[in-house]
Design a protein around this motif. Structure first.
Motif, PDB file in Angstrom:
ATOM      1  N   LEU A 189      13.427 -13.474  14.464  1.00 25.82           N
ATOM      2  CA  LEU A 189      12.586 -12.284  14.360  1.00 25.82           C
ATOM      3  C   LEU A 189      12.056 -12.092  12.945  1.00 25.82           C
ATOM      4  O   LEU A 189      10.879 -11.774  12.737  1.00 25.82           O
ATOM      5  N   ILE A 190      12.923 -12.286  11.954  1.00 24.59           N
ATOM      6  CA  ILE A 190      12.515 -12.093  10.549  1.00 24.59           C
ATOM      7  C   ILE A 190      11.460 -13.118  10.149  1.00 24.59           C
ATOM      8  O   ILE A 190      10.480 -12.794   9.485  1.00 24.59           O
ATOM      9  N   ARG A 191      11.635 -14.370  10.591  1.00 26.83           N
ATOM     10  CA  ARG A 191      10.658 -15.407  10.249  1.00 26.83           C
ATOM     11  C   ARG A 191       9.303 -15.115  10.884  1.00 26.83           C
ATOM     12  O   ARG A 191       8.257 -15.343  10.278  1.00 26.83           O
ATOM     13  N   LEU A 192       9.338 -14.619  12.119  1.00 25.77           N
ATOM     14  CA  LEU A 192       8.088 -14.264  12.788  1.00 25.77           C
ATOM     15  C   LEU A 192       7.384 -13.114  12.081  1.00 25.77           C
ATOM     16  O   LEU A 192       6.165 -13.070  11.982  1.00 25.77           O
ATOM     17  N   LEU A 193       8.194 -12.172  11.605  1.00 23.58           N
ATOM     18  CA  LEU A 193       7.637 -10.963  11.007  1.00 23.58           C
ATOM     19  C   LEU A 193       7.106 -11.199   9.597  1.00 23.58           C
ATOM     20  O   LEU A 193       6.094 -10.618   9.201  1.00 23.58           O
ATOM     21  N   ARG A 196       3.079 -12.757   8.657  1.00 21.36           N
ATOM     22  CA  ARG A 196       1.946 -11.905   9.006  1.00 21.36           C
ATOM     23  C   ARG A 196       2.037 -10.537   8.338  1.00 21.36           C
ATOM     24  O   ARG A 196       1.026  -9.955   7.949  1.00 21.36           O
ATOM     25  N   THR A 197       3.248 -10.021   8.195  1.00 20.86           N
ATOM     26  CA  THR A 197       3.395  -8.725   7.533  1.00 20.86           C
ATOM     27  C   THR A 197       3.018  -8.830   6.059  1.00 20.86           C
ATOM     28  O   THR A 197       2.405  -7.904   5.505  1.00 20.86           O
ATOM     29  N   ALA A 198       3.377  -9.948   5.414  1.00 14.08           N
ATOM     30  CA  ALA A 198       3.017 -10.136   4.003  1.00 14.08           C
ATOM     31  C   ALA A 198       1.505 -10.127   3.844  1.00 14.08           C
ATOM     32  O   ALA A 198       0.972  -9.503   2.924  1.00 14.08           O
ATOM     33  N   GLU A 199       0.807 -10.821   4.731  1.00  9.90           N
ATOM     34  CA  GLU A 199      -0.652 -10.861   4.652  1.00  9.90           C
ATOM     35  C   GLU A 199      -1.252  -9.471   4.831  1.00  9.90           C
ATOM     36  O   GLU A 199      -2.176  -9.076   4.111  1.00  9.90           O
ATOM     37  N   ARG A 200      -0.733  -8.733   5.812  1.00  7.81           N
ATOM     38  CA  ARG A 200      -1.297  -7.409   6.092  1.00  7.81           C
ATOM     39  C   ARG A 200      -0.943  -6.406   4.998  1.00  7.81           C
ATOM     40  O   ARG A 200      -1.729  -5.511   4.693  1.00  7.81           O
ATOM     41  N   ASN A 201       0.242  -6.531   4.409  1.00  5.59           N
ATOM     42  CA  ASN A 201       0.603  -5.641   3.299  1.00  5.59           C
ATOM     43  C   ASN A 201      -0.275  -5.910   2.083  1.00  5.59           C
ATOM     44  O   ASN A 201      -0.658  -4.983   1.366  1.00  5.59           O
ATOM     45  N   GLY A 249      -3.806   0.038   7.255  1.00  6.61           N
ATOM     46  CA  GLY A 249      -2.494   0.635   7.507  1.00  6.61           C
ATOM     47  C   GLY A 249      -2.106   0.566   8.965  1.00  6.61           C
ATOM     48  O   GLY A 249      -0.945   0.290   9.302  1.00  6.61           O
ATOM     49  N   LEU A 250      -3.079   0.786   9.845  1.00  8.32           N
ATOM     50  CA  LEU A 250      -2.803   0.701  11.280  1.00  8.32           C
ATOM     51  C   LEU A 250      -2.406  -0.715  11.687  1.00  8.32           C
ATOM     52  O   LEU A 250      -1.512  -0.905  12.524  1.00  8.32           O
ATOM     53  N   ARG A 251      -3.065  -1.707  11.083  1.00  3.35           N
ATOM     54  CA  ARG A 251      -2.711  -3.093  11.410  1.00  3.35           C
ATOM     55  C   ARG A 251      -1.276  -3.402  11.006  1.00  3.35           C
ATOM     56  O   ARG A 251      -0.548  -4.086  11.730  1.00  3.35           O
ATOM     57  N   VAL A 252      -0.857  -2.880   9.845  1.00  5.81           N
ATOM     58  CA  VAL A 252       0.535  -3.056   9.416  1.00  5.81           C
ATOM     59  C   VAL A 252       1.478  -2.331  10.370  1.00  5.81           C
ATOM     60  O   VAL A 252       2.498  -2.873  10.814  1.00  5.81           O
ATOM     61  N   ASP A 253       1.139  -1.083  10.719  1.00  9.68           N
ATOM     62  CA  ASP A 253       1.989  -0.283  11.605  1.00  9.68           C
ATOM     63  C   ASP A 253       2.094  -0.909  12.995  1.00  9.68           C
ATOM     64  O   ASP A 253       3.170  -0.909  13.607  1.00  9.68           O
ATOM     65  N   GLN A 254       0.982  -1.441  13.495  1.00 10.13           N
ATOM     66  CA  GLN A 254       0.991  -2.045  14.827  1.00 10.13           C
ATOM     67  C   GLN A 254       1.907  -3.258  14.877  1.00 10.13           C
ATOM     68  O   GLN A 254       2.710  -3.408  15.810  1.00 10.13           O
ATOM     69  N   LEU A 255       1.794  -4.101  13.882  1.00 13.62           N
ATOM     70  CA  LEU A 255       2.635  -5.289  13.854  1.00 13.62           C
ATOM     71  C   LEU A 255       4.104  -4.908  13.731  1.00 13.62           C
ATOM     72  O   LEU A 255       4.968  -5.458  14.437  1.00 13.62           O
ATOM     73  N   PHE A 259       7.266  -5.596  16.686  1.00 19.52           N
ATOM     74  CA  PHE A 259       8.514  -6.276  16.390  1.00 19.52           C
ATOM     75  C   PHE A 259       9.702  -5.320  16.463  1.00 19.52           C
ATOM     76  O   PHE A 259      10.794  -5.706  16.882  1.00 19.52           O
ATOM     77  N   GLY A 260       9.495  -4.078  16.049  1.00 20.65           N
ATOM     78  CA  GLY A 260      10.581  -3.111  16.087  1.00 20.65           C
ATOM     79  C   GLY A 260      11.030  -2.815  17.506  1.00 20.65           C
ATOM     80  O   GLY A 260      12.240  -2.819  17.809  1.00 20.65           O
ATOM     81  N   ALA A 261      10.066  -2.563  18.393  1.00 19.14           N
ATOM     82  CA  ALA A 261      10.420  -2.275  19.786  1.00 19.14           C
ATOM     83  C   ALA A 261      11.045  -3.482  20.459  1.00 19.14           C
ATOM     84  O   ALA A 261      12.045  -3.369  21.196  1.00 19.14           O
ATOM     85  N   SER A 262      10.476  -4.666  20.215  1.00 16.05           N
ATOM     86  CA  SER A 262      11.030  -5.885  20.824  1.00 16.05           C
ATOM     87  C   SER A 262      12.467  -6.117  20.348  1.00 16.05           C
ATOM     88  O   SER A 262      13.349  -6.473  21.141  1.00 16.05           O
TER      89      SER A 262
END
Length: 588
Positions: A189-193, A196-201, A249-255, A259-262
């Motif tokens: 999960l961490i590797r998946l996150l 893409r999160t780094a790019e969006r942040n 910000g929405l793109r970061v929140d959506q991603l 992952f959080g719900a999954s």
């Protein structure tokens, strides 16, 4: 030279991992941080100990033959003590860690501000002040918040996992295989996150910097905007930036939410599976565990999965902190510095300048802004620079001030090449009166004596009188203690300009720069300012840029510039007699 111990990021970290930079940041507070870690472990201990104590209490109830009743009271007392200690140790933990974190934030902001003072003036022309504000405020705040969460989430969750594995290895080692399942799931999960999160942040950070720049721009242009009825345009530019921040910000929140719900669903399914398997293993005798062990193992498995979930949620904060370190590093690693270290200290200035084929070419420019400029200036002379816009006048002033250094030829100050001088010290002998006087939100006294802590009221009053400013200052309700307002908003243009002259006079400079000092004034204000300027210029080497040729008639030398070169040079009468470019300008 500043003390590197007080300025933690005055340190070369090009190309190094952000973790190493953070450790460098933390080094001055390592004692407090380590002490905070100790307090955190103690105050956090109920989370690890409660499943074990609960298991022992249940074993007392379910197996009376092996566990007498007094074990119930002993385990209960241990549990009570473990719970009660949380109050004092949590207080100690917060106090120690907060002091460390806030000290780090102060030193980090101080380092950024110190670095900004070392950067060249050219650097600031390429970047918005709003971007700097974002780095000093938002990015440092991000690192501060990360450090707090590193204890509350990062370290605590790792200790939870270690402790749960350790106790399980002692009480029910055969059950460790079930726990091991949680670790690969967490890593996946961490590797998946992470990527893409780094790019969006990073995208979000850049949009926030742009927004900050737009807001700052809107505030600085408010008078022009209102005067031309462009409120709608200004709002549209800011709202466009705000919309981009919202979208990023929405793109970061959506991603993060996906992952959080999954993660939550997966780990709760694992928790339920652990409970069912442990209960079955105890009931059938498949594993040598007791009813208390079932509760303990379920509790520890839940602790592990929650900790992994916490680490997964913490990863975006880690990436944000790394991005903040990268953002701050853009300033702290910039090579665009004004190099003054190990250069000759100027102890006295007479004011003699010699320009020897001096030239300057801006980075990326196709042609030099100043080229082949040769001129001798004697101490106390007034040199006027005239010419069309873009002829090189401002560049020449920046060369005299030392904001930029020649890219060709050289400038000698009292016989010494300015390339070898510490320009910070040289500027102690120099004052600038710009076209638009820059005043800060403070009193008249604070603005005039900026940087001069020893100036007395008598000295301030004399400077104001010589600048033709005492008459209006003395009539103000609070006199020299009257607040000027932001950028001198409570004063007229002529009043601000006379205060700027007083600021220059009180420093008794040897070199004076007058950059269009009267061009924006009405006739009455100009007369007062001109009179004050004559007092200021007396006996000082002065460089004047002026569009109003009437203000430079008495200059010792008038240098007419065209295309970065000297077109004509002479006194007012000499140039008129020559009937050249200056005479044409004067006839207009």
């Amino acid at each position: 030279m500043s003390d590197p111990n007080n300025n933690p990021l005055e340190h070369r970290f090009e190309g190094e991992h952000p973790v190493r930079t953070l450790l460098y940041l933390y080094r001055n507070e390592r004692f407090r941080l380590l002490l905070g870690l100790l307090f955190m472990l103690i105050k956090h201990s109920p989370i690890w100990i409660m499943p074990l104590m609960t298991a022992r209490i249940i074993d007392v109830v379910t197996n009376r033959e092996l566990h007498p009743l007094n074990e119930l009271w002993v385990n209960s007392a241990i549990l009570l003590v473990v719970l009660l200690q949380n109050i004092p140790f949590h207080y100690l933990y917060v106090q120690v860690v907060s002091r460390a974190v806030r000290s780090i934030a102060v030193r980090l902001r101080s380092s950024i501000c110190r670095r900004l003072q070392q950067l060249s003036i050219g650097y600031f022309s390429k970047h918005s002040t709003g971007v700097f504000q974002s780095k000093v405020l938002r990015d440092v705040d991000g690192i501060e918040q990360f450090t707090r969460n590193l204890y509350d989430t990062g370290i605590a969750t790792v200790i939870n996992i270690i402790f749960a594995f350790g106790v399980t290895a002692l009480r029910a080692p055969s059950f460790l295989l079930v726990f091991v399942i949680a670790v690969p799931v967490a890593i996946l999960l961490i590797r998946l996150l992470r990527k893409r999160t780094a790019e969006r942040n990073r995208a979000l950070r850049m949009e926030v910097e742009l927004m900050s720049s737009r807001v700052n721009e809107m505030a600085s242009l408010i008078s022009i905007t209102r005067a031309h009825g462009l409120e709608g345009n200004a709002i549209e530019r800011v709202e466009s930036a705000l919309e981009r921040v919202r979208a990023a910000g929405l793109r970061v929140d959506q991603l993060t939410s996906v992952f959080g719900a999954s993660s939550w669903v997966i780990f709760n399914c694992l928790n339920m599976g652990c409970l069912i398997f442990a209960a079955w293993a105890c009931y059938t005798g498949f594993l040598p565990i007791t009813a208390g062990d079932v509760v303990m193992l379920t509790g520890y498995f839940t602790l592990i999965t929650n900790s992994v979930l916490g680490l997964t949620a913490f990863m975006p904060q880690v990436l944000q902190a790394f991005e903040a370190v990268h953002s701050i590093g853009e300033v702290l690693q910039s090579p665009d510095l004004e190099h003054n270290e190990n250069k000759a200290v100027v102890t006295n200035v007479d004011g003699a300048f010699r320009f020897e084929k001096t030239g300057y070419t801006y980075e990326g420019a196709g042609a030099p802004a100043v080229h082949d400029f040769t001129l001798d200036v004697q101490p106390g002379q007034t040199i006027a620079l005239v010419g069309a816009s873009g002829s090189g006048k401002s560049t020449l002033l920046n060369l005299v001030i030392g904001f930029i250094r020649p890219t060709e030829g050289r400038i000698l100050l009292d016989g010494a090449d300015m390339v070898g001088l510490d320009l910070r010290v040289y500027r102690h002998f120099l004052s600038v009166v710009p076209q638009e006087s820059i005043l800060f939100e403070g009193t008249i006294r604070e603005n005039i004596t900026y940087g001069l802590v020893s100036a007395t009221d008598d000295i301030v009053e004399k400077a104001l009188r010589d600048a033709n400013a005492w008459e209006f200052v003395s009539r103000l309700p609070d006199g020299i203690e009257t607040r000027c307002g932001e950028r001198g908003a409570r004063l007229s243009g002529g009043q601000k300009q006379r205060l700027a002259i007083a600021r220059a006079l009180i420093r008794n400079p040897r070199v004076l720069i007058l950059d269009e000092a009267t061009s924006a004034l009405d006739t009455e204000s100009e007369a007062l300012v001109q009179e004050a300027l004559q007092r200021l210029m007396a006996g000082r080497t002065t460089f004047v840029v002026a569009h109003r040729l009437s203000t430079i008639r008495n200059a010792d030398k008038i240098v007419v510039m065209r295309g970065g070169r000297i077109a004509e040079i002479g006194t007012h009468s000499e140039l008129l007699d020559a009937d050249g470019l200056y005479a044409q300008m004067n006839a207009r």
